[in-house]
Design an enzyme around this catalytic site. Sequence first.
Site, PDB file in Angstrom:
ATOM      1  N   CYS A  85      -3.725  -3.796   8.542  1.00 45.64           N
ATOM      2  CA  CYS A  85      -3.988  -2.664   9.437  1.00 45.64           C
ATOM      3  C   CYS A  85      -4.739  -3.116  10.695  1.00 45.64           C
ATOM      4  O   CYS A  85      -4.178  -3.780  11.548  1.00 45.64           O
ATOM      5  CB  CYS A  85      -4.728  -1.577   8.662  1.00 45.64           C
ATOM      6  SG  CYS A  85      -4.737   0.031   9.477  1.00 45.64           S
ATOM      7  N   HIS A 194      -1.804  -1.022   3.237  1.00 43.73           N
ATOM      8  CA  HIS A 194      -3.014  -1.609   2.651  1.00 43.73           C
ATOM      9  C   HIS A 194      -2.829  -2.109   1.220  1.00 43.73           C
ATOM     10  O   HIS A 194      -3.044  -1.354   0.269  1.00 43.73           O
ATOM     11  CB  HIS A 194      -4.126  -0.555   2.642  1.00 43.73           C
ATOM     12  CG  HIS A 194      -4.673  -0.263   3.993  1.00 43.73           C
ATOM     13  ND1 HIS A 194      -5.841  -0.816   4.452  1.00 43.73           N
ATOM     14  CD2 HIS A 194      -4.205   0.511   4.992  1.00 43.73           C
ATOM     15  CE1 HIS A 194      -6.083  -0.389   5.689  1.00 43.73           C
ATOM     16  NE2 HIS A 194      -5.106   0.418   6.039  1.00 43.73           N
ATOM     17  N   GLU A 196      -4.799  -3.945  -0.444  1.00 42.46           N
ATOM     18  CA  GLU A 196      -6.080  -3.991  -1.178  1.00 42.46           C
ATOM     19  C   GLU A 196      -6.404  -2.672  -1.866  1.00 42.46           C
ATOM     20  O   GLU A 196      -7.270  -2.631  -2.736  1.00 42.46           O
ATOM     21  CB  GLU A 196      -7.216  -4.420  -0.233  1.00 42.46           C
ATOM     22  CG  GLU A 196      -7.802  -3.335   0.654  1.00 42.46           C
ATOM     23  CD  GLU A 196      -6.948  -2.998   1.870  1.00 42.46           C
ATOM     24  OE1 GLU A 196      -5.749  -3.347   1.887  1.00 42.46           O
ATOM     25  OE2 GLU A 196      -7.478  -2.364   2.805  1.00 42.46           O
TER      26      GLU A 196
END
Lengths: 231, 98
Positions: A85, A194, A196
């Site tokens: 991002c 994302h 994560e």
Amino acid sequence: MRIGVVTFPGSLDDRDALRAIRLADAEPVALWHGSHDLDGVDALVLPGGFSYGDYLRAGAIAAHAPIMSEVVDAAGKGMPVLGICNGFQMLTEAHLLPGGLIRNDVGTFVRRDQALRVEQTDTAWTNGFTHGQEIVIPLKNGEGGFIASDEELDRIEGEGRVVFRYLGVNPNGSLRDIAGVSNERGNVVGLMPHPEHATELGFGPDTRDAMRSGTDGLTFFTSAIRALQAV
Amino acid sequence: MPTIVVDVMPKAELLDPQGKAVAGALTRLGNTDITGVRVGKRFELTTSGPVDDATLEQVRGIAVDLLSNSVIEDVVGVSVIDGPTVSTEAAPAETVAP
């Protein structure tokens, strides 16, 4: 295996990235934007957020942070670097990755669990996927529209540097549905969604099996560990 | 003290989501004669000394390296005015191509 995460003023997802690295069985190392010290890490993550409030352009000011000279240097020597991002925006601003990111064409911030197709598995961050694999990870951005000139798009497509494409919905007007790209060598990868946030049961996207059970993002980090072990 | 003005615009061939949003608002407000809006950026740089060719050269470098991103934007003007813009009456004293 030690993987660093750089915190910038305005980073939001640095702690999630550190956690994801731990869940992938590597040692997470917190790094600071104002330092010139990579602390001997084996790989690097530039996390999501709104560094410097996205002032000037998203990622533009962070791309000139002191630690970025070491990041650029390490990337040039082949260290795996993942930009998520805002980190992706920084990598384009630092000219480590092609293209640029502009405001979403829909005119709003978008947050959704996003399906992606893995188009390139020959990178430091995607070698654990199979070619064409469909994954779902969260996406949340206001300036995620990937753009580049037609010639540049043709070039990176030809060189196999489109790593991820949006599936089903193109959430932000990215040209050719591009969600993530790599450098020529494949050690530097950037994407808007994302990984994560999809690394732990109970906290990821919904799947057919159970709510919030999606952990497709974990493979990004285990891929980096595998790439490092192969060196 | 002179002020150096740098104007940056999104590349003409690329989408300008901000401009489209503003244009949509203008249409909704009844400005049907306005057919398009593009949103760019204006930077005003002040210097400690007089502005000469070397300063302008320096600013053109800054404009390309930091103030704009050539992938998505163009520097469309670098000019010198007498002081910081405080009203619409301030006019460029000198205009030079970037």
